[in-house]
Design an enzyme around this catalytic site. Sequence first.
Site, PDB file in Angstrom:
ATOM      1  N   HIS A 135      -2.264 -12.483  -5.647  1.00  0.00           N
ATOM      2  CA  HIS A 135      -1.583 -11.505  -4.791  1.00  0.00           C
ATOM      3  C   HIS A 135      -0.409 -12.189  -4.097  1.00  0.00           C
ATOM      4  O   HIS A 135      -0.405 -12.424  -2.893  1.00  0.00           O
ATOM      5  CB  HIS A 135      -2.563 -10.933  -3.765  1.00  0.00           C
ATOM      6  CG  HIS A 135      -2.074  -9.694  -3.095  1.00  0.00           C
ATOM      7  ND1 HIS A 135      -2.911  -8.651  -2.775  1.00  0.00           N
ATOM      8  CD2 HIS A 135      -0.851  -9.299  -2.672  1.00  0.00           C
ATOM      9  CE1 HIS A 135      -2.225  -7.685  -2.191  1.00  0.00           C
ATOM     10  NE2 HIS A 135      -0.961  -8.077  -2.109  1.00  0.00           N
ATOM     11  N   HIS A 137       3.533 -12.246  -3.085  1.00  0.00           N
ATOM     12  CA  HIS A 137       4.873 -11.696  -2.889  1.00  0.00           C
ATOM     13  C   HIS A 137       5.828 -12.881  -3.016  1.00  0.00           C
ATOM     14  O   HIS A 137       5.836 -13.768  -2.163  1.00  0.00           O
ATOM     15  CB  HIS A 137       5.018 -11.074  -1.496  1.00  0.00           C
ATOM     16  CG  HIS A 137       4.159  -9.882  -1.258  1.00  0.00           C
ATOM     17  ND1 HIS A 137       4.670  -8.605  -1.128  1.00  0.00           N
ATOM     18  CD2 HIS A 137       2.812  -9.757  -1.103  1.00  0.00           C
ATOM     19  CE1 HIS A 137       3.686  -7.747  -0.907  1.00  0.00           C
ATOM     20  NE2 HIS A 137       2.545  -8.432  -0.884  1.00  0.00           N
ATOM     21  N   LYS A 218       2.156  -3.402 -11.150  1.00  0.00           N
ATOM     22  CA  LYS A 218       1.645  -3.225  -9.791  1.00  0.00           C
ATOM     23  C   LYS A 218       1.996  -1.832  -9.283  1.00  0.00           C
ATOM     24  O   LYS A 218       3.159  -1.437  -9.259  1.00  0.00           O
ATOM     25  CB  LYS A 218       2.254  -4.278  -8.858  1.00  0.00           C
ATOM     26  CG  LYS A 218       1.967  -4.050  -7.382  1.00  0.00           C
ATOM     27  CD  LYS A 218       0.474  -4.147  -7.061  1.00  0.00           C
ATOM     28  CE  LYS A 218       0.185  -3.806  -5.605  1.00  0.00           C
ATOM     29  NZ  LYS A 218       0.841  -4.696  -4.654  1.00  0.00           N
ATOM     30  N   HIS A 220       2.000   0.352  -5.944  1.00  0.00           N
ATOM     31  CA  HIS A 220       1.973   0.146  -4.493  1.00  0.00           C
ATOM     32  C   HIS A 220       2.327   1.436  -3.782  1.00  0.00           C
ATOM     33  O   HIS A 220       3.268   2.138  -4.165  1.00  0.00           O
ATOM     34  CB  HIS A 220       2.948  -0.960  -4.081  1.00  0.00           C
ATOM     35  CG  HIS A 220       2.703  -1.487  -2.701  1.00  0.00           C
ATOM     36  ND1 HIS A 220       2.961  -0.747  -1.566  1.00  0.00           N
ATOM     37  CD2 HIS A 220       2.202  -2.673  -2.277  1.00  0.00           C
ATOM     38  CE1 HIS A 220       2.645  -1.457  -0.496  1.00  0.00           C
ATOM     39  NE2 HIS A 220       2.180  -2.632  -0.901  1.00  0.00           N
ATOM     40  N   HIS A 247      -2.353  -1.068  -4.905  1.00  0.00           N
ATOM     41  CA  HIS A 247      -2.476  -0.937  -3.451  1.00  0.00           C
ATOM     42  C   HIS A 247      -2.435   0.566  -3.199  1.00  0.00           C
ATOM     43  O   HIS A 247      -1.396   1.197  -3.381  1.00  0.00           O
ATOM     44  CB  HIS A 247      -1.325  -1.672  -2.768  1.00  0.00           C
ATOM     45  CG  HIS A 247      -1.270  -1.516  -1.277  1.00  0.00           C
ATOM     46  ND1 HIS A 247      -1.064  -2.585  -0.438  1.00  0.00           N
ATOM     47  CD2 HIS A 247      -1.385  -0.442  -0.466  1.00  0.00           C
ATOM     48  CE1 HIS A 247      -1.032  -2.166   0.817  1.00  0.00           C
ATOM     49  NE2 HIS A 247      -1.229  -0.859   0.813  1.00  0.00           N
ATOM     50  N   HIS A 273      -6.486  -5.283  -1.826  1.00  0.00           N
ATOM     51  CA  HIS A 273      -6.795  -4.704  -0.511  1.00  0.00           C
ATOM     52  C   HIS A 273      -7.996  -3.774  -0.563  1.00  0.00           C
ATOM     53  O   HIS A 273      -7.984  -2.701   0.024  1.00  0.00           O
ATOM     54  CB  HIS A 273      -5.592  -3.939   0.052  1.00  0.00           C
ATOM     55  CG  HIS A 273      -4.402  -4.780   0.336  1.00  0.00           C
ATOM     56  ND1 HIS A 273      -4.449  -5.907   1.101  1.00  0.00           N
ATOM     57  CD2 HIS A 273      -3.112  -4.656  -0.048  1.00  0.00           C
ATOM     58  CE1 HIS A 273      -3.246  -6.441   1.180  1.00  0.00           C
ATOM     59  NE2 HIS A 273      -2.420  -5.710   0.481  1.00  0.00           N
ATOM     60  N   HIS A 321       5.721  -3.912   6.400  1.00  0.00           N
ATOM     61  CA  HIS A 321       5.928  -2.623   5.735  1.00  0.00           C
ATOM     62  C   HIS A 321       7.106  -1.838   6.310  1.00  0.00           C
ATOM     63  O   HIS A 321       7.183  -0.625   6.159  1.00  0.00           O
ATOM     64  CB  HIS A 321       4.630  -1.815   5.748  1.00  0.00           C
ATOM     65  CG  HIS A 321       3.605  -2.420   4.835  1.00  0.00           C
ATOM     66  ND1 HIS A 321       3.621  -2.233   3.478  1.00  0.00           N
ATOM     67  CD2 HIS A 321       2.584  -3.274   5.088  1.00  0.00           C
ATOM     68  CE1 HIS A 321       2.631  -2.919   2.933  1.00  0.00           C
ATOM     69  NE2 HIS A 321       1.994  -3.563   3.891  1.00  0.00           N
ATOM     70  N   ASP A 361      -1.744 -12.618  -0.336  1.00  0.00           N
ATOM     71  CA  ASP A 361      -0.753 -11.659   0.167  1.00  0.00           C
ATOM     72  C   ASP A 361       0.378 -12.408   0.873  1.00  0.00           C
ATOM     73  O   ASP A 361       0.800 -12.075   1.975  1.00  0.00           O
ATOM     74  CB  ASP A 361      -1.399 -10.650   1.105  1.00  0.00           C
ATOM     75  CG  ASP A 361      -0.660  -9.319   1.144  1.00  0.00           C
ATOM     76  OD1 ASP A 361       0.395  -9.205   0.502  1.00  0.00           O
ATOM     77  OD2 ASP A 361      -1.132  -8.391   1.821  1.00  0.00           O
TER      78      ASP A 361
END
Length: 568
Positions: A135, A137, A218, A220, A247, A273, A321, A361
């Site tokens: 996971h 980024h 992915k 999201h 996600h 998550h 976010h 993450d």
Amino acid sequence: MTLRLSRRAYAEMFGPTTGDRVRLADTELLIEIERDYTIYGEEVKFGGGKVIRDGMGQSQRVAADVPDTIITNAVILDHWGIVKADIAIKHGRIAAIGKAGNPDIQPGVTIAIGAATEVIAGEGLIVTAGGIDTHIHFISPQQIDEALASGVTTMLGGGTGPATGTNATTCTPGPWHMERMLQAADGWPINLGFLGKGNVSVPQPLVEQIAAGAIGLKLHEDWGTTPAAIDNCLSVADDTDTQVAIHTDTLNEGGFVESTVAAFKGRTIHTYHTEGAGGGHAPDILKVCGESNVLPSSTNPTRPYTINTLDEHLDMLMVCHHLDPSIAEDLAFAESRIRRETIAAEDILHDLGALSMLSSDSQAMGRVGEVIIRTWQTAHKMKVQRGALPEDNARNDNFRAKRYVAKYTINPAITHGIAHEVGSIEPGKWADLVLWEPAFFGIKPSMILKGGMIAMAQMGDPNASIPTPQPVHYREMFATRGGALARTSLTFVSQMAADAGIAERYGLAKWIVPVRNCRNVTKADMIHNAWRPSISVDPETYDVIADGQLLTCEPATVLPMAQRYFLF
């Protein structure tokens, strides 16, 4: 002539043997050696006056018949066992686990040592497989240094740098970005694989990302994880033998958790998550742990549940976010994701094997260098609060240790189709190995091997007369330099991309390895972490019930593997 040694004297000379126990760092976790592959009185050890000398422990065999490197007398901690053995490495791969020495004069030798063999002293050390963080980024390339120094040797995820999209989602969108990131991967001494953006409702934009080199897709919520997008993404994954990570929809705009599960249609998916505060259907995303086709993971900010967990999360979530605390709706969104009850249940679900994997993450509500630390902190907290697991006994925590090490090694590898190369210490696999002093286990490795070559180690002053004078800190070693870098690390891609010749077209230096068998994996394949409870979450109190039992625990007020290890 024989000499009887006390257990203490033997352990100090050759490391612990069968029946000896080792404490992991400053935790309450004890592992016990289940088997010793070495032979008493025939152990090999390097040094002045020691065994590995010409005509003694070293044979006359040529390079083709001996390993390139052996790690002597190491304690192996892996999902399959806790054993003492010599480890042989040949051509960057684990060649054997057994008894090293000179077969011309010693009995029971399964690994011949020769003049072509380098020696790493493993006496008193624990060896684990390199960690796999699924996971990531890819916000900053400097994450790779942090991850490698922590014992992580494979990073899977998505991104393009500190773009707003990458700050929130693990997607490398489109063929152009995929090509650039695969080219960038050539410069880093770690195994890498990239996920494309899966949020679209027709196949072709997804197929072209897989063809460009994505190992999977992915989905999201920040890009819109609707049932239509889920269905389309999984259909493309089935056609290309790639994995999908998801996600889910915190706001329940496109449907509730039941709608998402229905869109899966029984197809394999890795649920990021699946946890108490990371995001996804509020408040009951934990329900998916009971689905046979769902491979659930959680991330490390909530690992383990402590008195500081809730306070930390609100600001962290607002930044990651792209939310505005002055907007009431944004604040409500953030607060809906931070629930003490589900965070507490997450601890227990990990301990019972319902949550199968743990990842970081990185820089997006997670710490890239703390996957391994927080895994073992969670194991410790559960040992203290819940006692021994039924599979363990008063002497050791072997099963619990195997369960937790599997969460960041073999299970992520199985999930993403790379277990044929990495994820465990087994002959034939890439020699990504991490060596630990027991007192520093899970916190600060002594040495990290990539593809059989030392990539990073604790090293003292380079101008000193010996390797140990201060300042001692992590320094990159020769596996990170020149052409060796591309021959000691792997880049994972889809089979479609490999067949299309992207290595030549992109000018890639690293070996590319196609992922495989991503679509036939089920929860039952998650080693030591396959429990499928029936879970319900009260929509008002957030109480979590699993198979009729309330899952709750107190937050930790103090943790091991923490400040005493980071004073300097």
